[in-house]
Design a protein around this motif. Structure first.
Motif, PDB file in Angstrom:
ATOM      1  N   LYS A  45       0.750  -1.335  -0.009  1.00 29.71           N
ATOM      2  CA  LYS A  45      -0.134  -0.035  -0.049  1.00 29.71           C
ATOM      3  C   LYS A  45       0.842   1.071  -0.021  1.00 29.71           C
ATOM      4  O   LYS A  45       0.446   2.415  -0.633  1.00 29.71           O
ATOM      5  CB  LYS A  45      -1.165   0.385   1.288  1.00 29.71           C
ATOM      6  CG  LYS A  45      -2.011  -1.044   0.917  1.00 29.71           C
ATOM      7  CD  LYS A  45      -2.962  -0.982   2.445  1.00 29.71           C
ATOM      8  CE  LYS A  45      -4.018  -1.994   2.254  1.00 29.71           C
ATOM      9  NZ  LYS A  45      -4.693  -2.368   3.208  1.00 29.71           N
ATOM     10  N   GLN A  46       2.069   1.282   0.669  1.00 29.93           N
ATOM     11  CA  GLN A  46       2.818   2.493   0.566  1.00 29.93           C
ATOM     12  C   GLN A  46       3.551   2.574  -0.577  1.00 29.93           C
ATOM     13  O   GLN A  46       3.801   3.836  -0.956  1.00 29.93           O
ATOM     14  CB  GLN A  46       3.795   2.218   1.901  1.00 29.93           C
ATOM     15  CG  GLN A  46       3.335   2.360   3.153  1.00 29.93           C
ATOM     16  CD  GLN A  46       4.333   2.031   4.352  1.00 29.93           C
ATOM     17  OE1 GLN A  46       5.267   1.141   4.288  1.00 29.93           O
ATOM     18  NE2 GLN A  46       4.354   2.760   5.411  1.00 29.93           N
ATOM     19  N   THR A  47       3.765   1.510  -1.163  1.00 35.58           N
ATOM     20  CA  THR A  47       4.495   1.545  -2.762  1.00 35.58           C
ATOM     21  C   THR A  47       3.469   2.092  -3.540  1.00 35.58           C
ATOM     22  O   THR A  47       3.929   2.774  -4.317  1.00 35.58           O
ATOM     23  CB  THR A  47       5.185   0.211  -2.712  1.00 35.58           C
ATOM     24  OG1 THR A  47       6.091   0.102  -2.042  1.00 35.58           O
ATOM     25  CG2 THR A  47       5.878   0.416  -4.290  1.00 35.58           C
ATOM     26  N   GLU A  48       2.417   1.802  -3.526  1.00 40.59           N
ATOM     27  CA  GLU A  48       1.389   2.018  -4.279  1.00 40.59           C
ATOM     28  C   GLU A  48       0.820   3.617  -4.240  1.00 40.59           C
ATOM     29  O   GLU A  48       0.988   4.286  -5.202  1.00 40.59           O
ATOM     30  CB  GLU A  48      -0.120   1.428  -4.358  1.00 40.59           C
ATOM     31  CG  GLU A  48      -0.006   0.194  -5.030  1.00 40.59           C
ATOM     32  CD  GLU A  48      -1.344  -0.556  -5.237  1.00 40.59           C
ATOM     33  OE1 GLU A  48      -1.903  -0.508  -6.235  1.00 40.59           O
ATOM     34  OE2 GLU A  48      -2.048  -0.495  -3.962  1.00 40.59           O
ATOM     35  N   LYS A  49       0.964   3.976  -2.851  1.00 36.58           N
ATOM     36  CA  LYS A  49       0.701   5.504  -2.639  1.00 36.58           C
ATOM     37  C   LYS A  49       1.808   6.319  -3.337  1.00 36.58           C
ATOM     38  O   LYS A  49       1.932   7.395  -3.961  1.00 36.58           O
ATOM     39  CB  LYS A  49       0.626   5.667  -1.298  1.00 36.58           C
ATOM     40  CG  LYS A  49       0.203   7.054  -0.659  1.00 36.58           C
ATOM     41  CD  LYS A  49      -0.050   7.146   0.726  1.00 36.58           C
ATOM     42  CE  LYS A  49      -0.347   8.647   1.011  1.00 36.58           C
ATOM     43  NZ  LYS A  49      -0.681   8.752   2.614  1.00 36.58           N
ATOM     44  N   TYR A  50       3.026   5.699  -3.166  1.00 35.28           N
ATOM     45  CA  TYR A  50       4.158   6.601  -3.390  1.00 35.28           C
ATOM     46  C   TYR A  50       4.264   6.502  -5.145  1.00 35.28           C
ATOM     47  O   TYR A  50       4.380   7.973  -5.599  1.00 35.28           O
ATOM     48  CB  TYR A  50       5.600   5.900  -2.881  1.00 35.28           C
ATOM     49  CG  TYR A  50       6.723   6.280  -3.650  1.00 35.28           C
ATOM     50  CD1 TYR A  50       7.486   7.361  -2.999  1.00 35.28           C
ATOM     51  CD2 TYR A  50       7.424   5.689  -4.518  1.00 35.28           C
ATOM     52  CE1 TYR A  50       8.662   8.092  -3.653  1.00 35.28           C
ATOM     53  CE2 TYR A  50       8.734   6.047  -4.918  1.00 35.28           C
ATOM     54  CZ  TYR A  50       9.102   7.211  -4.598  1.00 35.28           C
ATOM     55  OH  TYR A  50      10.537   7.860  -5.174  1.00 35.28           O
ATOM     56  N   LEU A  51       3.890   5.580  -5.880  1.00 30.99           N
ATOM     57  CA  LEU A  51       3.845   5.643  -7.249  1.00 30.99           C
ATOM     58  C   LEU A  51       2.793   6.641  -7.654  1.00 30.99           C
ATOM     59  O   LEU A  51       2.899   7.500  -8.663  1.00 30.99           O
ATOM     60  CB  LEU A  51       3.837   4.329  -7.877  1.00 30.99           C
ATOM     61  CG  LEU A  51       4.862   3.463  -7.537  1.00 30.99           C
ATOM     62  CD1 LEU A  51       4.405   1.792  -8.008  1.00 30.99           C
ATOM     63  CD2 LEU A  51       6.081   3.678  -8.080  1.00 30.99           C
TER      64      LEU A  51
END
Length: 172
Positions: A45-51
């Motif tokens: 979820k954190q990586t999706e938000k970052y992207l």
């Protein structure tokens, strides 16, 4: 033909595959082994938000990679997404690669957090004299590349017992 694997089922028997370099983006952290079940979805979820904040639509499957394993104690874990092109990383995010080479692979589906799939693949590799690209360090078993990638679109299939995953371990 599907073969029972504890709470899971093998959907493709172990084999050796030649793989090219694969780009990735994600979070790499050392975590207590007992927290892996909550760390993977959190880091995804954190990586999706970052992207999303960077205006980049994820183009690949989610994965988690074990850089080092000290079973029952700690994992050096990377969690993120496969990429079609290099994505600039910053903060806690890392751009990385799965290196080109020969990998022992196994595909499975079902409910088990991967332990049984990894165990079956390692036993198969050892019994067939395939030497894994691994070594011992103060962190435990350390790997050139050992990962699981989700082959099922986990955003479209809510039933995690139907998710197909590939376990892959780079060979020497």
């Amino acid at each position: 033909m599907a073969k029972a694997l504890g709470n899971s089922v093998i959907v493709e028997n172990p084999k050796i595959e030649s793989k090219g370099t694969q780009l990735t983006i994600g979070i790499r952290k050392r975590i207590p082994s007992k927290t892996i079940a909550s760390a993977i979805p959190k880091f995804l979820k954190q990586t999706e938000k970052y992207l999303s904040m960077k205006g980049v639509q994820r183009s690949g499957s989610p994965f988690f990679r074990f850089h080092s394993i000290n079973m029952g104690v700690e994992y050096d874990l990377e969690v993120g997404f496969l990429c079609q092109s290099d994505i600039e990383a910053g903060g806690e995010f890392v751009s990385n690669t799965f290196p080109k080479g020969n990998y022992a692979t196994l595909k499975y589906a079902g409910k088990n957090r991967g332990y049984q799939g990894n165990k079956a693949l390692i036993e198969w590799a050892r019994s067939n004299q395939h030497e894994m690209d691994r070594w011992d360090t103060e962190l435990g078993d350390t790997f050139a590349c050992r990962y699981e990638v989700y082959l099922t679109d986990i955003t479209a299939e809510p039933d995690h017992t139907k998710w197909v995953k590939e376990v892959a371990i780079k060979l020497k």
